[in-house]
Design an enzyme around this catalytic site. Structure first.
Site, PDB file in Angstrom:
ATOM      1  N   LYS A  71       0.802  -1.234   0.000  1.00  0.00           N
ATOM      2  CA  LYS A  71       0.000   0.000   0.000  1.00  0.00           C
ATOM      3  C   LYS A  71       0.833   1.282   0.000  1.00  0.00           C
ATOM      4  CE  LYS A  71      -3.851  -2.098   2.493  1.00  0.00           C
ATOM      5  NZ  LYS A  71      -4.815  -1.958   3.582  1.00  0.00           N
ATOM      6  N   ASP A 107      -9.669   2.498   2.351  1.00  0.00           N
ATOM      7  CA  ASP A 107      -9.657   2.049   3.749  1.00  0.00           C
ATOM      8  C   ASP A 107     -10.229   3.134   4.674  1.00  0.00           C
ATOM      9  OD1 ASP A 107      -8.626  -0.516   3.413  1.00  0.00           O
ATOM     10  OD2 ASP A 107      -6.536   0.124   3.670  1.00  0.00           O
TER      11      ASP A 107
END
Ligand code: NAP
Length: 288
Positions: A71, A107
């Site tokens: 990420k 997220d």
């Protein structure tokens, strides 16, 4: 699922990746909407992330999710980083459009939606304690601040990782206070906390614990653990036994997936179908 020459491909890159539940969730949604799409899992070594993303672009995938350990690395690989992903410090969703890799972070959306769904409130005006300052911890702490949390405490084993979070939150109206990840230090701030979120990986292994005692938890405290396997970590059990309201990370996984799905497809995601598919994949619950 029928795969043919017109199937649109999306997927997830991770390392390891064998336990991902995302293919079950997304493929159930494609089936329910009768879309000719498929979602695959790829085990991509971090050393190959750049070539894998370029390969995805060249093979005309529509997008990919990124999970541990990709990420943060992806921030420097994609062609464009969405403003929120930049602030949250990580890319977990890549959209591939007209040969360009565009990085997003779903997220942050996922945790905010999960907290609303599980506890019926948003971050606005809340005092939040985030345990962990890795990719998830940073995204959660900054999202809480962007959504108007009054105060965000961040506790991490490696103190230096909290500094960029403090710097990012300083650009918002929220206050950010670093805290030591030690029981005494946490006990001193918990009376000033409405919501505690575990974003460390401690608890992924059954029985593993940060060692927070029952005396830390009260019925006024809400406790969310980003971990969803096991369904009840030691932290959640201790908190629930002491009367705190608790929830696990499956709702965050679901809602980040919903947002990714909608980014790629432009269609409204079938929430109930995706939730059921996740629960079947993760907990072995029977499909309805
Ligand atoms: P990461 O970047 O590797 O961060 C790991 C975090 O855990 C760091 O804060 C690290 O502290 C801490 N940690 C690891 N071992 C520790 C130990 N023995 N004692 C104290 N702290 C420890 O990983 P991540 O991507 O942020 O993921 C963190 C957790 O969030 C994982 O459990 C992951 O499954 C979960 N997650 C869930 C979702 C969801 O949708 N539900 C989404 C994303 C992540 P140091 O900085 O000191 O190493």
């Amino acid at each position: 699922m029928q795969i043919d020459g017109s199937t649109t491909l999306v997927g997830v890159f991770g390392h390891p990746i064998a336990h991902t539940a995302s293919p079950a969730m997304h493929n159930a949604a494609f089936a329910a909407l009768e879309m000719n799409w498929a979602y695959l899992a790829f085990n991509v070594d971090p050393a190959n992330l750049r070539s894998a993303l370029h390969g995805a672009r060249d093979m005309v995938l529509r997008g990919v999710n990124l999970t541990i350990p990709h990420k943060i690395l992806a921030l420097d690989i994609v062609d464009e980083v969405d403003a929120d992903a930049r602030k949250l410090g990580a890319v977990n969703t890549v959209s591939i459009e007209n040969g360009k890799l565009r990085g997003f972070n779903t997220d942050g959306y996922g945790i905010a939606k999960a907290i609303r769904e599980e506890f019926n409130f948003g971050f606005k005006g809340k005092r939040v304690l985030v345990l962990g300052a890795g990719g998830a911890g940073r995204a959660i702490a900054v999202k809480a601040a962007l959504d108007g949390a009054l105060r965000v405490y961040v506790a991490n084993r490696t103190a230096s990782k909290v500094e960029p979070i403090v710097a990012e939150i300083a650009k918002t109206k929220s206050e950010c206070r670093p805290v030591n990840l030690a029981v005494d230090a946490l006990a001193a701030v918990v009376p000033d906390v409405d919501l505690m979120i575990n974003a460390t990986s401690v608890g992924l292994k059954e029985g593993e614990t940060l060692g927070l005692p029952a005396s830390l938890f009260t019925p006024q405290l809400f406790v969310y653990d980003t971990i969803y396997r096991p369904a009840e970590t030691k932290l959640l059990k201790t908190a629930a036994d002491a009367g705190a309201r608790t929830a696990n990370g499956l709702s965050m996984l679901l809602h980040q997936g919903i947002k990714s799905f909608e980014l790629w497809t432009g269609c409204k995601a079938p929430l109930a179908v995706m939730r059921r598919a996740l629960r079947t994949a993760v907990y072995g619950e029977k499909p309805a």
